[in-house]
Design a protein around this motif. Structure first.
Motif, short mmCIF file in Angstrom:
data_model
loop_
_atom_site.label_atom_id
_atom_site.label_comp_id
_atom_site.label_asym_id
_atom_site.label_seq_id
_atom_site.Cartn_x
_atom_site.Cartn_y
_atom_site.Cartn_z
N THR A 5 -0.58 8.50 10.61
CA THR A 5 -0.07 7.13 10.79
C THR A 5 0.06 6.34 9.49
O THR A 5 0.48 5.19 9.52
CB THR A 5 -0.97 6.32 11.75
N HIS A 6 -0.33 6.97 8.37
CA HIS A 6 -0.24 6.22 7.11
C HIS A 6 -0.17 7.19 5.94
O HIS A 6 -1.17 7.73 5.51
CB HIS A 6 -1.47 5.31 6.96
N CYS A 7 1.03 7.42 5.45
CA CYS A 7 1.15 8.30 4.28
C CYS A 7 2.14 7.72 3.29
O CYS A 7 2.99 6.90 3.64
CB CYS A 7 1.54 9.71 4.70
N TRP A 62 4.44 -5.86 1.96
CA TRP A 62 4.17 -6.20 0.57
C TRP A 62 2.67 -6.08 0.32
O TRP A 62 1.87 -6.70 1.02
CB TRP A 62 4.66 -7.61 0.25
N HIS A 63 2.30 -5.25 -0.64
CA HIS A 63 0.89 -4.98 -0.91
C HIS A 63 0.19 -6.20 -1.52
O HIS A 63 0.75 -6.88 -2.37
CB HIS A 63 0.79 -3.80 -1.89
N PRO A 64 -1.06 -6.46 -1.08
CA PRO A 64 -1.76 -7.65 -1.60
C PRO A 64 -1.97 -7.62 -3.12
O PRO A 64 -1.97 -8.67 -3.76
CB PRO A 64 -3.10 -7.63 -0.86
N GLY A 91 3.98 -3.77 6.98
CA GLY A 91 2.78 -3.52 6.19
C GLY A 91 3.01 -2.32 5.28
O GLY A 91 4.08 -1.70 5.37
N GLU A 92 2.11 -2.00 4.36
CA GLU A 92 0.81 -2.55 4.48
C GLU A 92 0.72 -3.92 3.84
O GLU A 92 1.34 -4.19 2.82
CB GLU A 92 -0.26 -1.62 3.89
N MET A 93 -0.07 -4.76 4.48
CA MET A 93 -0.30 -6.13 4.04
C MET A 93 -1.80 -6.39 4.19
O MET A 93 -2.51 -5.63 4.83
CB MET A 93 0.48 -7.10 4.93
N ILE A 127 -2.81 -3.13 8.28
CA ILE A 127 -3.67 -3.96 7.44
C ILE A 127 -4.39 -3.15 6.37
O ILE A 127 -5.09 -2.18 6.67
CB ILE A 127 -4.74 -4.69 8.29
N HIS A 128 -4.23 -3.59 5.12
CA HIS A 128 -4.99 -3.05 3.99
C HIS A 128 -6.08 -4.06 3.65
O HIS A 128 -5.81 -5.23 3.43
CB HIS A 128 -4.04 -2.86 2.80
N ASN A 129 -7.32 -3.58 3.65
CA ASN A 129 -8.45 -4.46 3.34
C ASN A 129 -9.36 -3.77 2.34
O ASN A 129 -9.87 -2.69 2.60
CB ASN A 129 -9.23 -4.76 4.62
N MET A 152 -5.98 -1.23 11.55
CA MET A 152 -6.85 -1.43 10.40
C MET A 152 -6.84 -0.08 9.67
O MET A 152 -7.49 0.87 10.11
CB MET A 152 -8.27 -1.79 10.84
N HIS A 153 -6.06 0.00 8.60
CA HIS A 153 -5.83 1.31 7.99
C HIS A 153 -6.97 1.71 7.07
O HIS A 153 -7.57 0.88 6.41
CB HIS A 153 -4.45 1.31 7.30
N CYS A 154 -7.27 3.02 7.11
CA CYS A 154 -8.38 3.60 6.35
C CYS A 154 -9.62 2.72 6.48
O CYS A 154 -10.22 2.30 5.50
CB CYS A 154 -8.00 3.80 4.89
N THR A 202 -3.73 9.93 6.47
CA THR A 202 -4.19 10.51 5.19
C THR A 202 -4.25 9.46 4.09
O THR A 202 -5.09 9.54 3.21
CB THR A 202 -3.25 11.63 4.71
N ASP A 203 -3.31 8.47 4.09
CA ASP A 203 -3.13 7.56 2.95
C ASP A 203 -2.80 8.38 1.69
O ASP A 203 -3.10 7.97 0.59
CB ASP A 203 -4.37 6.69 2.70
N CYS A 204 -2.21 9.57 1.90
CA CYS A 204 -1.88 10.42 0.76
C CYS A 204 -0.88 9.75 -0.16
O CYS A 204 -0.09 8.94 0.32
CB CYS A 204 -1.33 11.76 1.25
ZN ZN Z 1 -3.97 0.61 1.74
#
Ligand code: ZN
Ligand code: ZN
Length: 255
Positions: A5-7, A62-64, A91-93, A127-129, A152-154, A202-204
Protein backbone atom coordinates in the motif's frame (compact mmCIF):
# COMPACT_ATOMS: atom_id res chain seq x y z
CA UNK A 1 -2.04 -12.21 -3.14
CA UNK A 2 -0.47 -9.16 -1.46
CA UNK A 3 -1.04 -5.40 -1.69
CA UNK A 4 1.94 -3.09 -1.08
CA UNK A 5 0.00 0.00 0.00
CA UNK A 6 2.98 2.34 0.05
CA UNK A 7 5.96 2.13 -2.26
CA UNK A 8 8.26 4.52 -4.05
CA UNK A 9 9.21 2.54 -7.14
CA UNK A 10 9.17 6.03 -8.67
CA UNK A 11 12.44 6.68 -6.78
CA UNK A 12 15.52 7.04 -8.94
CA UNK A 13 17.00 3.98 -7.20
CA UNK A 14 14.65 1.93 -9.41
CA UNK A 15 15.59 3.70 -12.61
CA UNK A 16 17.57 0.87 -14.17
CA UNK A 17 15.78 -2.26 -13.01
CA UNK A 18 12.17 -1.16 -12.58
CA UNK A 19 10.98 -3.85 -14.97
CA UNK A 20 12.85 -6.59 -13.05
CA UNK A 21 11.61 -5.15 -9.73
CA UNK A 22 8.00 -5.37 -10.91
CA UNK A 23 8.63 -8.94 -12.08
CA UNK A 24 10.05 -9.96 -8.69
CA UNK A 25 7.03 -8.41 -6.97
CA UNK A 26 4.69 -10.48 -9.13
CA UNK A 27 6.66 -13.65 -8.38
CA UNK A 28 6.41 -12.91 -4.64
CA UNK A 29 2.61 -12.66 -4.96
CA UNK A 30 2.39 -8.87 -4.81
CA UNK A 31 -0.53 -8.26 -7.09
CA UNK A 32 -1.33 -4.64 -6.25
CA UNK A 33 0.64 -1.58 -5.24
CA UNK A 34 0.14 2.10 -4.56
CA UNK A 35 2.99 4.25 -5.81
CA UNK A 36 3.32 7.35 -3.65
CA UNK A 37 4.45 10.71 -5.05
CA UNK A 38 5.20 13.60 -2.73
CA UNK A 39 6.48 16.43 -4.94
CA UNK A 40 6.37 17.39 -8.65
CA UNK A 41 9.01 14.97 -10.00
CA UNK A 42 7.95 11.94 -7.93
CA UNK A 43 4.25 12.50 -8.74
CA UNK A 44 4.96 12.76 -12.47
CA UNK A 45 7.01 9.57 -12.34
CA UNK A 46 4.35 7.75 -10.29
CA UNK A 47 1.70 8.62 -12.88
CA UNK A 48 3.91 7.30 -15.69
CA UNK A 49 4.35 4.01 -13.84
CA UNK A 50 0.66 3.52 -13.06
CA UNK A 51 -0.27 4.34 -16.64
CA UNK A 52 2.01 1.52 -17.76
CA UNK A 53 1.53 -1.28 -15.21
CA UNK A 54 -1.77 -3.01 -14.46
CA UNK A 55 -2.95 -3.14 -10.85
CA UNK A 56 -0.74 -0.23 -9.82
CA UNK A 57 -2.31 2.92 -8.43
CA UNK A 58 -1.02 6.31 -7.36
CA UNK A 59 -1.31 8.51 -4.30
CA UNK A 60 -0.37 12.16 -4.75
CA UNK A 61 0.51 14.67 -2.08
CA UNK A 62 3.07 17.03 -0.66
CA UNK A 63 5.65 15.78 1.83
CA UNK A 64 5.90 17.71 5.13
CA UNK A 65 9.68 17.99 4.83
CA UNK A 66 9.15 20.03 1.64
CA UNK A 67 6.05 21.86 2.87
CA UNK A 68 7.85 25.18 2.52
CA UNK A 69 8.06 24.67 -1.25
CA UNK A 70 4.36 24.06 -1.84
CA UNK A 71 2.68 26.89 -3.78
CA UNK A 72 -1.03 27.50 -4.36
CA UNK A 73 -0.68 26.19 -7.91
CA UNK A 74 0.70 22.92 -6.54
CA UNK A 75 -2.42 22.43 -4.46
CA UNK A 76 -4.56 23.22 -7.51
CA UNK A 77 -2.55 20.64 -9.46
CA UNK A 78 -3.22 18.00 -6.79
CA UNK A 79 -6.92 18.80 -7.08
CA UNK A 80 -6.76 18.26 -10.84
CA UNK A 81 -4.91 14.96 -10.40
CA UNK A 82 -7.55 13.72 -7.98
CA UNK A 83 -9.80 13.08 -10.99
CA UNK A 84 -7.21 10.76 -12.64
CA UNK A 85 -8.76 7.28 -12.72
CA UNK A 86 -5.72 5.65 -11.09
CA UNK A 87 -5.22 8.22 -8.32
CA UNK A 88 -6.79 6.51 -5.30
CA UNK A 89 -5.58 8.66 -2.39
CA UNK A 90 -3.95 11.94 -1.40
CA UNK A 91 -0.60 11.92 0.37
CA UNK A 92 1.77 11.33 1.70
CA UNK A 93 1.07 14.32 3.89
CA UNK A 94 1.56 14.99 7.58
CA UNK A 95 4.24 16.27 9.91
CA UNK A 96 7.94 15.46 10.15
CA UNK A 97 9.77 17.07 13.06
CA UNK A 98 12.94 15.07 12.47
CA UNK A 99 14.06 17.41 9.68
CA UNK A 100 13.88 21.17 10.01
CA UNK A 101 13.79 22.29 6.38
CA UNK A 102 10.17 23.41 6.82
CA UNK A 103 9.11 25.19 10.02
CA UNK A 104 6.45 23.40 12.08
CA UNK A 105 3.84 26.09 11.46
CA UNK A 106 4.31 25.80 7.68
CA UNK A 107 4.06 22.01 7.86
CA UNK A 108 0.83 22.23 9.84
CA UNK A 109 -0.75 24.67 7.39
CA UNK A 110 0.18 22.55 4.35
CA UNK A 111 -1.12 19.45 6.14
CA UNK A 112 -4.45 21.14 6.91
CA UNK A 113 -4.82 22.37 3.33
CA UNK A 114 -4.34 18.84 1.99
CA UNK A 115 -6.85 17.33 4.42
CA UNK A 116 -9.40 19.94 3.32
CA UNK A 117 -8.68 19.10 -0.31
CA UNK A 118 -9.16 15.38 0.39
CA UNK A 119 -12.56 16.11 1.89
CA UNK A 120 -13.46 18.22 -1.13
CA UNK A 121 -12.49 15.51 -3.66
CA UNK A 122 -13.53 12.68 -1.34
CA UNK A 123 -10.31 10.63 -1.34
CA UNK A 124 -8.66 8.88 1.63
CA UNK A 125 -5.37 10.29 2.90
CA UNK A 126 -1.98 8.72 3.58
CA UNK A 127 -0.33 10.11 6.70
CA UNK A 128 3.41 10.48 7.24
CA UNK A 129 4.31 11.10 10.88
CA UNK A 130 7.79 11.39 12.26
CA UNK A 131 8.29 12.56 15.84
CA UNK A 132 5.06 14.56 15.66
CA UNK A 133 2.34 12.17 16.88
CA UNK A 134 0.55 14.55 19.20
CA UNK A 135 0.19 17.31 16.60
CA UNK A 136 -0.78 14.84 13.86
CA UNK A 137 -3.59 13.41 15.98
CA UNK A 138 -4.78 16.90 16.99
CA UNK A 139 -4.91 18.14 13.40
CA UNK A 140 -6.67 15.00 12.13
CA UNK A 141 -9.25 15.50 14.85
CA UNK A 142 -9.69 19.25 14.33
CA UNK A 143 -10.01 18.88 10.56
CA UNK A 144 -12.48 16.00 10.95
CA UNK A 145 -10.32 13.75 8.80
CA UNK A 146 -12.46 10.78 9.78
CA UNK A 147 -14.85 11.87 7.03
CA UNK A 148 -12.38 10.52 4.47
CA UNK A 149 -10.22 8.24 6.63
CA UNK A 150 -7.03 6.78 5.33
CA UNK A 151 -3.77 5.21 6.41
CA UNK A 152 -1.25 5.82 9.16
CA UNK A 153 1.69 4.77 7.02
CA UNK A 154 4.64 2.85 8.46
CA UNK A 155 3.04 3.20 11.87
CA UNK A 156 5.59 3.24 14.68
CA UNK A 157 3.52 4.45 17.64
CA UNK A 158 2.11 2.64 20.65
CA UNK A 159 -1.04 0.48 20.69
CA UNK A 160 -2.78 3.35 22.53
CA UNK A 161 -2.07 5.79 19.70
CA UNK A 162 -3.10 3.11 17.18
CA UNK A 163 -6.43 2.87 18.98
CA UNK A 164 -6.95 6.64 18.65
CA UNK A 165 -6.27 6.40 14.91
CA UNK A 166 -8.65 3.47 14.50
CA UNK A 167 -11.33 5.53 16.23
CA UNK A 168 -10.76 8.27 13.63
CA UNK A 169 -11.46 5.87 10.75
CA UNK A 170 -7.80 5.20 9.87
CA UNK A 171 -6.10 1.96 8.97
CA UNK A 172 -2.75 1.04 10.49
CA UNK A 173 -0.09 0.11 7.96
CA UNK A 174 2.99 -1.82 9.04
CA UNK A 175 6.25 -2.02 7.14
CA UNK A 176 9.78 -3.41 7.50
CA UNK A 177 10.33 -2.27 11.12
CA UNK A 178 7.82 -4.87 12.42
CA UNK A 179 10.38 -7.52 11.40
CA UNK A 180 13.23 -5.96 13.39
CA UNK A 181 14.17 -7.93 16.51
CA UNK A 182 14.17 -4.86 18.78
CA UNK A 183 10.90 -3.42 17.41
CA UNK A 184 8.68 -3.89 20.46
CA UNK A 185 6.01 -1.33 19.63
CA UNK A 186 5.25 -2.37 16.03
CA UNK A 187 5.03 -6.00 17.16
CA UNK A 188 2.60 -5.04 19.95
CA UNK A 189 0.56 -3.04 17.44
CA UNK A 190 0.49 -5.99 15.02
CA UNK A 191 -0.90 -8.18 17.78
CA UNK A 192 -3.51 -5.71 19.03
CA UNK A 193 -4.91 -4.06 15.91
CA UNK A 194 -7.78 -6.15 14.49
CA UNK A 195 -7.11 -7.88 11.18
CA UNK A 196 -9.78 -5.86 9.36
CA UNK A 197 -7.89 -2.61 10.10
CA UNK A 198 -4.34 -3.67 9.20
CA UNK A 199 -2.42 -3.02 5.98
CA UNK A 200 1.07 -3.92 4.79
CA UNK A 201 3.59 -1.78 2.93
CA UNK A 202 7.27 -1.54 2.10
CA UNK A 203 7.91 2.24 1.85
CA UNK A 204 10.64 1.05 -0.53
CA UNK A 205 13.44 1.88 -1.27
CA UNK A 206 13.57 2.71 2.47
CA UNK A 207 13.13 0.52 5.56
CA UNK A 208 13.90 -2.92 4.14
CA UNK A 209 12.68 -5.74 6.41
CA UNK A 210 14.92 -8.30 8.06
CA UNK A 211 17.12 -9.91 6.65
CA UNK A 212 17.61 -7.10 4.10
CA UNK A 213 17.79 -4.32 6.70
CA UNK A 214 19.97 -1.46 5.43
CA UNK A 215 19.72 -2.60 1.81
CA UNK A 216 17.44 -1.26 -0.90
CA UNK A 217 13.87 -2.27 -0.19
CA UNK A 218 11.40 -3.34 -2.93
CA UNK A 219 7.73 -4.39 -3.18
CA UNK A 220 8.54 -8.14 -3.23
CA UNK A 221 9.69 -7.84 0.39
CA UNK A 222 6.21 -6.92 1.61
CA UNK A 223 5.78 -10.67 1.89
CA UNK A 224 8.28 -10.66 4.79
CA UNK A 225 6.15 -8.07 6.57
CA UNK A 226 3.02 -10.16 6.08
CA UNK A 227 4.83 -13.29 7.28
CA UNK A 228 5.89 -11.52 10.46
CA UNK A 229 2.32 -10.37 11.15
CA UNK A 230 1.05 -13.92 10.54
CA UNK A 231 3.55 -15.26 13.07
CA UNK A 232 2.65 -12.61 15.67
CA UNK A 233 -1.09 -13.18 15.27
CA UNK A 234 -0.78 -16.95 15.05
CA UNK A 235 -2.59 -17.16 11.72
CA UNK A 236 -1.51 -18.18 8.22
CA UNK A 237 0.30 -15.96 5.72
CA UNK A 238 -2.59 -16.59 3.37
CA UNK A 239 -5.07 -15.14 5.85
CA UNK A 240 -2.95 -12.05 6.38
CA UNK A 241 -2.52 -11.58 2.63
CA UNK A 242 -6.18 -12.05 1.88
CA UNK A 243 -7.44 -9.75 4.63
CA UNK A 244 -4.92 -6.92 4.14
CA UNK A 245 -5.53 -6.96 0.39
CA UNK A 246 -9.30 -6.85 0.91
CA UNK A 247 -8.85 -3.94 3.36
CA UNK A 248 -6.74 -1.97 0.89
CA UNK A 249 -9.13 -2.56 -2.01
CA UNK A 250 -12.03 -1.41 0.11
CA UNK A 251 -10.25 1.74 1.28
CA UNK A 252 -9.00 2.70 -2.19
CA UNK A 253 -12.29 1.76 -3.88
CA UNK A 254 -10.70 -0.77 -6.23
CA UNK A 255 -13.30 -3.03 -7.94
ZN1 ZN B 1 6.56 8.57 4.81
ZN1 ZN C 1 6.79 7.06 1.77
Amino acid sequence: MLFDTHCHVNDEQFGEDLEATMERAKTAGVQYMVVVGFDRPTIEKALKIVDFYDNTYASVGWHPVDAIDMQDEDLAWLEELATHPKVVALGEMGLDYHWDKSPKEVQKEVFRKQIRLAKKVNLPIIIHNREATEDVVTILREEKAEQVGGIMHCFSGSPEIAKKCLDMNFYISLGGPVTFKNAKKPKEVAIQVPMDRLLVETDCPYLAPHPYRGKRNEPAYVKLVAEQIAELKGISLQEVAQQTTANAKKLFGIE
